[in-house]
Design an enzyme around this catalytic site. Structure first.
Site, short mmCIF file in Angstrom:
data_model
loop_
_atom_site.label_atom_id
_atom_site.label_comp_id
_atom_site.label_asym_id
_atom_site.label_seq_id
_atom_site.Cartn_x
_atom_site.Cartn_y
_atom_site.Cartn_z
N LEU A 33 32.28 -13.34 30.95
CA LEU A 33 32.54 -12.10 31.68
C LEU A 33 32.27 -10.86 30.83
CD1 LEU A 33 35.81 -13.14 33.54
CD2 LEU A 33 33.43 -13.38 34.28
N HIS A 34 31.81 -9.82 31.51
CA HIS A 34 31.48 -8.56 30.84
C HIS A 34 31.89 -7.41 31.76
CE1 HIS A 34 28.17 -8.60 33.63
NE2 HIS A 34 27.66 -9.70 33.09
N GLY A 36 30.34 -5.67 33.82
CA GLY A 36 29.84 -5.78 35.20
C GLY A 36 30.83 -6.58 36.05
N HIS A 37 31.24 -7.73 35.52
CA HIS A 37 32.23 -8.54 36.24
C HIS A 37 33.55 -7.77 36.39
CE1 HIS A 37 29.74 -11.82 34.23
NE2 HIS A 37 29.62 -12.12 35.51
N LYS A 149 23.43 -5.80 40.90
CA LYS A 149 22.54 -6.29 39.84
C LYS A 149 21.68 -7.45 40.35
CE LYS A 149 21.45 -8.09 35.66
NZ LYS A 149 21.51 -9.50 35.90
N GLN A 153 20.35 -11.88 45.69
CA GLN A 153 21.51 -12.73 45.94
C GLN A 153 22.47 -12.04 46.92
OE1 GLN A 153 23.79 -15.02 42.82
NE2 GLN A 153 25.12 -13.25 42.93
N SER A 185 24.38 -8.05 31.41
CA SER A 185 24.21 -9.42 31.90
C SER A 185 24.72 -10.40 30.85
CB SER A 185 22.72 -9.69 32.16
OG SER A 185 22.49 -11.09 32.28
N ARG A 187 23.33 -12.96 30.10
CA ARG A 187 22.17 -13.48 29.39
C ARG A 187 21.65 -12.52 28.32
NH1 ARG A 187 20.98 -16.06 34.77
NH2 ARG A 187 20.96 -18.29 34.34
P1 AMP Z 1 27.25 -14.20 37.38
O1 AMP Z 1 28.45 -14.56 36.56
O2 AMP Z 1 26.07 -13.78 36.58
O3 AMP Z 1 26.95 -15.23 38.44
O4 AMP Z 1 27.67 -12.89 38.19
C1 AMP Z 1 28.84 -12.86 38.97
C2 AMP Z 1 28.82 -11.60 39.78
O5 AMP Z 1 28.81 -10.47 38.91
C3 AMP Z 1 27.58 -11.48 40.67
O6 AMP Z 1 27.97 -10.97 41.93
C4 AMP Z 1 26.72 -10.49 39.91
O7 AMP Z 1 25.86 -9.75 40.74
C5 AMP Z 1 27.79 -9.60 39.30
N1 AMP Z 1 27.23 -8.87 38.15
C6 AMP Z 1 26.59 -9.41 37.08
N2 AMP Z 1 26.16 -8.42 36.26
C7 AMP Z 1 26.55 -7.25 36.83
C8 AMP Z 1 26.39 -5.87 36.48
N3 AMP Z 1 25.74 -5.49 35.37
N4 AMP Z 1 26.88 -4.93 37.31
C9 AMP Z 1 27.53 -5.30 38.46
N5 AMP Z 1 27.72 -6.58 38.84
C10 AMP Z 1 27.22 -7.54 38.04
#
Ligand code: AMP
Length: 291
Positions: A33-34, A36-37, A149, A153, A185, A187
């Site tokens: 988690l970061h 964004g999450h 982002k 999806q 991200s 990644r």
């Molecule tokens: P993930 O863990 O990569 O599957 O992402 C989980 C959720 O967090 C997804 O809805 C992503 O779109 C969202 N997310 C990932 N990176 C960001 C970001 N930089 N800003 C906003 N939402 C994000």
């Protein structure tokens, strides 16, 4: 904060919250988690009384040869972050809990999953829509929160929820960026120091697009050409696509008008990066450009 690793446990927790009259928000994630999450968790906490964050690296959305094994899994740190930002429960199932047998049932969204990332990641969106359906059925939330982002999806999930009459609202939250514009991200931690310096070129290309639209340019091919020129400033970036598409249908447009998604994907070394902006061009109002 409550912690559940089984479907039965999270269902019990959510049932208790519901019995207490609480609304339920849900933030599906793959962990690592970061900020964004965190922005999604905070949006959920503002909107709902009881917020569930799932942490599950979903094997069915990784294509052969992708980074499923090496995907970061800093679990205790993730738990701490959820707690600090006000989540009420985490749901962190094992792969066997989620897929106890070979699935014979898949959820597939047609058309919207074909262009953009669908081209290079066959089966990816089928994995995403299937796991989201399972998670929605398990958690039973009123509202689920996704990030802009991952624009394709978000579009696919919205359409799936609408087409299948899923009894929840999908909220899409803005992309959170690093100070230099790079979309945050999980990644990004794969990037070498030099790649990390080069990565914001994608955002610069998106900014260029916003500037061109601001100055009245509307020809998609011309805009894409200018964006590709900027991207070519980093020769090690292998551009996968620069696409200017209708934000709802994801079909390419020749002239930019209405709600448009401008999306870029590329590879820097072994890291695949994606980013996008959505612009809304009304005939009379001009554009609402992103930051
Ligand atoms: P993930 O863990 O990569 O599957 O992402 C989980 C959720 O967090 C997804 O809805 C992503 O779109 C969202 N997310 C990932 N990176 C960001 C970001 N930089 N800003 C906003 N939402 C994000």
């Amino acid at each position: 904060m409550q912690r559940a690793t089984t479907i039965a446990q999270i269902r019990t927790y959510v049932a208790e919250a519901r019995a207490a009259g609480k609304s339920v928000g849900f933030v599906p994630t793959m962990g690592a988690l970061h900020v964004g999450h965190v922005s999604l968790i905070e949006a959920a906490v503002r909107r709902c009384d009881y917020v569930v964050v799932s942490i599950f690296v979903n094997p069915t959305q990784f294509c052969p040869g992708e980074d499923f094994e090496r995907y970061p899994r800093p679990f205790e740190r993730d738990v701490e972050l959820c707690e600090r930002h006000g989540a009420h429960a985490i749901f962190a199932p094992s792969p066997v809990e989620m897929y106890p047998r070979k699935s014979l049932t898949w959820v597939t969204v047609e058309k919207l999953t074909e262009p953009l990332c669908g081209r290079s990641r066959p089966g990816h969106f089928r994995g995403v829509t299937t796991v989201c359906t399972k998670l929605f059925n398990i958690v039973g939330a009123d509202v689920a929160f996704f990030g802009q982002k991952d624009a394709q999806q978000a579009t696919v999930i919205r359409r799936m929820a609408a087409d299948l009459n899923m009894p929840l609202e999908i909220v899409v939250c803005p992309t959170v960026r690093e100070p230099d514009g790079l979309a945050v991200s999980s990644r990004n931690q794969y990037l070498s120091p030099q790649e990390r310096q080069e990565a914001p070129v994608i955002y610069r290309a998106l900014r260029r697009c916003a500037e061109m639209l601001d100055s009245g340019r509307r020809n998609a091919a011309e805009i894409a050409r200018a964006m590709n020129e900027i991207l070519s400033q980093v020769p090690s970036l292998q551009v996968e696509y620069v696409s200017i598409v209708d934000a709802e249908t994801l079909e390419p447009v020749d002239q930019v008008r209405g709600r448009i998604l401008v999306a870029v994907a590329g590879r820097l070394g072994s890291t695949r990066l994606i980013d996008n902006i959505v612009v809304d061009i009304r005939a009379t109002e001009g554009i609402m450009a992103p930051r």
